[in-house]
Design an enzyme around this catalytic site. Structure first.
Site, PDB file in Angstrom:
ATOM      1  N   THR A  36      -5.742  -1.711  -7.263  1.00 54.54           N
ATOM      2  CA  THR A  36      -5.290  -0.330  -7.072  1.00 54.54           C
ATOM      3  C   THR A  36      -6.428   0.691  -7.133  1.00 54.54           C
ATOM      4  O   THR A  36      -6.181   1.898  -7.012  1.00 54.54           O
ATOM      5  CB  THR A  36      -4.206   0.019  -8.108  1.00 54.54           C
ATOM      6  OG1 THR A  36      -4.674  -0.400  -9.401  1.00 54.54           O
ATOM      7  CG2 THR A  36      -2.903  -0.702  -7.798  1.00 54.54           C
ATOM      8  N   HIS A  58     -43.355  -7.764  13.699  1.00 53.56           N
ATOM      9  CA  HIS A  58     -44.152  -6.547  13.731  1.00 53.56           C
ATOM     10  C   HIS A  58     -43.876  -5.797  15.018  1.00 53.56           C
ATOM     11  O   HIS A  58     -43.830  -6.416  16.077  1.00 53.56           O
ATOM     12  CB  HIS A  58     -45.648  -6.896  13.671  1.00 53.56           C
ATOM     13  CG  HIS A  58     -46.528  -5.689  13.823  1.00 53.56           C
ATOM     14  ND1 HIS A  58     -46.711  -4.788  12.798  1.00 53.56           N
ATOM     15  CD2 HIS A  58     -47.230  -5.224  14.889  1.00 53.56           C
ATOM     16  CE1 HIS A  58     -47.514  -3.830  13.218  1.00 53.56           C
ATOM     17  NE2 HIS A  58     -47.840  -4.054  14.488  1.00 53.56           N
ATOM     18  N   ILE A 102     -22.325  10.088  -5.027  1.00 49.02           N
ATOM     19  CA  ILE A 102     -21.485  10.963  -4.208  1.00 49.02           C
ATOM     20  C   ILE A 102     -22.146  12.326  -4.040  1.00 49.02           C
ATOM     21  O   ILE A 102     -22.237  12.866  -2.933  1.00 49.02           O
ATOM     22  CB  ILE A 102     -20.084  11.133  -4.842  1.00 49.02           C
ATOM     23  CG1 ILE A 102     -19.313   9.809  -4.746  1.00 49.02           C
ATOM     24  CG2 ILE A 102     -19.310  12.268  -4.175  1.00 49.02           C
ATOM     25  CD1 ILE A 102     -17.893   9.849  -5.228  1.00 49.02           C
ATOM     26  N   GLU A 132       0.862  -1.195   0.000  1.00 48.43           N
ATOM     27  CA  GLU A 132       0.000   0.000   0.000  1.00 48.43           C
ATOM     28  C   GLU A 132       0.886   1.229   0.000  1.00 48.43           C
ATOM     29  O   GLU A 132       1.796   1.347   0.812  1.00 48.43           O
ATOM     30  CB  GLU A 132      -0.931  -0.019   1.216  1.00 48.43           C
ATOM     31  CG  GLU A 132      -1.716   1.267   1.445  1.00 48.43           C
ATOM     32  CD  GLU A 132      -2.534   1.733   0.243  1.00 48.43           C
ATOM     33  OE1 GLU A 132      -3.366   0.962  -0.263  1.00 48.43           O
ATOM     34  OE2 GLU A 132      -2.333   2.884  -0.201  1.00 48.43           O
ATOM     35  N   VAL A 175     -23.042  21.089 -17.950  1.00 47.36           N
ATOM     36  CA  VAL A 175     -22.047  22.021 -17.411  1.00 47.36           C
ATOM     37  C   VAL A 175     -21.006  22.317 -18.494  1.00 47.36           C
ATOM     38  O   VAL A 175     -20.546  21.410 -19.191  1.00 47.36           O
ATOM     39  CB  VAL A 175     -21.375  21.411 -16.159  1.00 47.36           C
ATOM     40  CG1 VAL A 175     -20.182  22.248 -15.711  1.00 47.36           C
ATOM     41  CG2 VAL A 175     -22.392  21.287 -15.026  1.00 47.36           C
ATOM     42  N   GLY A 230     -18.250  10.881 -11.399  1.00 43.35           N
ATOM     43  CA  GLY A 230     -17.769   9.517 -11.563  1.00 43.35           C
ATOM     44  C   GLY A 230     -16.304   9.388 -11.176  1.00 43.35           C
ATOM     45  O   GLY A 230     -15.658  10.367 -10.795  1.00 43.35           O
ATOM     46  N   GLY A 233      -7.667   1.758   1.780  1.00 40.39           N
ATOM     47  CA  GLY A 233      -7.998   2.331   0.478  1.00 40.39           C
ATOM     48  C   GLY A 233      -8.988   3.478   0.532  1.00 40.39           C
ATOM     49  O   GLY A 233      -9.198   4.111   1.571  1.00 40.39           O
ATOM     50  N   LEU A 244      -3.965   1.631   5.904  1.00 40.64           N
ATOM     51  CA  LEU A 244      -4.577   0.625   5.023  1.00 40.64           C
ATOM     52  C   LEU A 244      -6.070   0.948   4.850  1.00 40.64           C
ATOM     53  O   LEU A 244      -6.620   1.773   5.560  1.00 40.64           O
ATOM     54  CB  LEU A 244      -4.401  -0.764   5.637  1.00 40.64           C
ATOM     55  CG  LEU A 244      -2.949  -1.183   5.924  1.00 40.64           C
ATOM     56  CD1 LEU A 244      -2.892  -2.545   6.611  1.00 40.64           C
ATOM     57  CD2 LEU A 244      -2.124  -1.212   4.641  1.00 40.64           C
TER      58      LEU A 244
END
Ligand code: FAD
Ligand code: NAD
Length: 467
Positions: A143, A445, A184, A32, A237, A271, A39, A37
């Site tokens: 990665t 319930h 996001i 890493e 945009v 994205g 990610g 650690l």
């Protein structure tokens, strides 16, 4: 050092792959480049965003919902510094948990950038430039990805920001202009809208969360409007510029007319793109796909180089932590000679707004496009006793079932705790349950899960009990 497996990258794909390899008796190392650690997911993704979503939801409820419950709070204030500090503590607890798991499973952790010398030799370059070589029989590339931008927008990380900066601001924005009405954008937009920021969402498509069932996007937009968020759908945009503390975002509206929005921050959430910089893929003859820069793999997630696998965000498919985890375990088992399988159709997708949005299987639009004959059963939370008690009346559960066999083909829900409730739909669909199967099973319930049963009853013979 000679390993059976070297994993490059310690996100949910990489660390799960490493643990599963170690469980299967393979001598394993993980590389890493950062000091912690976990990610993207643990450091600047799933976990910190959920910490801020929870904190901001508490504030929002204290400001808007407590009084109705008979709780009065005077002088309510946000200590944003503390909110960010708590988020950092949550991240630290999680990342150190992964370090503990590496130790427990006897996995060697190497800190530095991993790159190929050849398919069996990996060079680890540390921050001070020192390098060491490790040899291995197999490599798993995990990665991940990084935020993408638009070609004509420069992210300055101060006023024009990505999700990474949005998770660590040192002030609450006054007006956040958000490019992208996807996951996001809506999660982080919700955080700030709850804290009092004016949030304007500019989305290129004609609905928010456009890849999910259209009914979900419509309902979510209705609810988020109540939170004060404003939406510019079908808007393209064309630029974003910074002058002092002000950002101007320009766009073409659906009629092609030009417009602009000014705010103090602009979050670009259009994205993410696969991350392979510095890996030295050329040393083993691998290239990346032009679109999305992903690594190509076969059905066993092996690249065209034998013994070199890739998983998670860096390959095709949804960019989700649990998809990366499943692939990590799958590759480890393949290396160990087993025959695992993933049904990609049954990987659920969740948006952690409030109400939460969750889905699995086919959308109504996909079934129509594939000419599948289906029936629909829906149940609104407004008609749920549990939801009435908590005051979570927005949203619904929608079940799509095969018209002839009654097999559940898709479940789409927006409502309280939908993120947890979708697990029932995944189990049902893994076992190829019919809507009637679920409608005949006891659901405690009062719980939100009764809405799933009622939607299945509605799909079976239009015989929901409570509506
Ligand atoms: P990553 O988590 O990106 O990890 C890759 C790791 O590899 C990184 O630590 C990187 O530093 C390291 N690395 C890269 N190159 C090298 C190299 N050459 N040498 C050594 N190390 C290297 N998904 C969900 O399912 N649920 C959510 O709620 C959710 N929320 C999110 C919120 C945000 C704001 C963001 C940005 C993402 C979110 N995601 C969520 C997506 C999720 O984070 C990713 O799908 C997931 O982290 C992918 O895992 P991965 O293991 O493929 O890669
Ligand atoms: P996304 O793909 O979810 O949404 C991007 C949005 O931006 C889309 O709606 C798209 O139509 C829009 N867009 C693209 N170009 C545009 C333009 N020029 N103008 C206006 N809008 C434009 O991507 P994201 O929200 O950036 O998230 C990235 C990845 O991270 C996703 O793949 C997601 O799976 C993952 N993620 C998951 C979660 C979760 O599981 N809860 C949370 C956050 C992120």
């Amino acid at each position: 050092m000679q390993y059976d497996v070297i994993v490059i990258g310690s996100g949910p794909g990489g660390y799960v792959a490493a643990i599963r390899c170690a469980q299967l008796g393979l001598k394993t190392a993980i590389i890493e480049k950062y000091n912690t650690l976990g990610g993207t997911c643990l450091n600047v993704g799933c976990i910190p965003s959920k910490a801020l979503l929870d904190s901001s939801e508490h504030y929002h409820n204290a400001a808007h919902a407590f009084e109705g419950h008979g709780i009065k709070v005077g002088n309510l204030k946000v200590d944003f510094g503390q909110m960010i500090k708590r988020k950092e503590e949550v991240v630290a607890a999680n990342t150190s948990g992964i370090a503990f798991l590496m130790k427990k499973n006897k996995i060697d952790v190497h800190t530095g950038v991993g790159s190929f010398k050849d398919k069996n030799t990996i060079i680890v370059t540390k921050a001070d430039g020192a390098a060491e070589e490790l040899t291995t029989k197999n490599v798993i590339i995990a990665t991940g990805s990084k935020p993408s931008s638009l070609p004509f927008i420069k992210i300055d990380k101060k006023r024009i920001i990505t999700s990474t900066e949005a998770l660590s601001l040192n002030e609450i924005p006054k007006h956040l202009v958000l490019i992208g009405g996807g996951v996001i954008g809506l999660e982080l937009g919700s955080v700030y809208a709850r804290l009092g920021t004016k949030v304007s969402v500019i989305e290129f498509m004609d609905s928010i969360i456009p890849t999910m069932d259209k009914a979900l996007g419509r309902e979510l937009q209705r609810v988020l409007k109540k939170l004060g968020m404003e939406f510019y759908l079908g808007h393209k945009v064309t630029g974003a510029t910074v002058k002092g503390k002000e950002v101007t975002v320009t766009f073409d509206d659906p009629k092609g007319e030009k417009g602009e929005l000014k705010g103090d921050y602009c979050l670009v959430a259009v994205g993410r793109v696969a991350y392979t910089d510095g890996l030295g893929l050329d040393k083993i003859g691998l290239t990346v796909e032009e679109r999305g820069r992903k690594i190509t793999v076969d059905q066993h997630l092996e690249t065209s180089v034998k013994g070199v696998y890739a998983i998670g965000d860096v390959i095709k498919g949804a960019m989700l932590a649990h998809k990366a985890e499943d692939e990590g375990a799958l590759v480890a088992e393949i290396i160990a000679g087993q025959k695992p399988h993933i049904d990609y159709n049954l990987i659920p997708g969740v948006v952690y707004t409030w109400p939460e949005v969750a889905a699995v299987g086919q959308t109504e639009e996909q079934l129509k496009a594939a000419n599948v004959k289906y029936k629909t059963g829906s149940f609104p939370f407004r008609a749920s006793g549990r939801a009435r008690a908590s005051g979570d009346l927005d949203g619904f559960v929608k079940v799509l079932a095969d018209a002839a066999t009654d097999e559940i083909l898709g479940v789409h829900m927006i409502g309280p705790r939908a993120a947890d409730m979708i697990a029932e739909a995944v189990v049902a669909m893994e076992y190829r349950a019919s809507a009637e199967d679920i409608s005949r099973m006891s659901h405690a319930h009062p719980t939100y899960t009764e809405a799933m049963r009622e939607a299945c009853l509605a799909a079976t013979e239009n015989r929901a009990i409570h509506m």
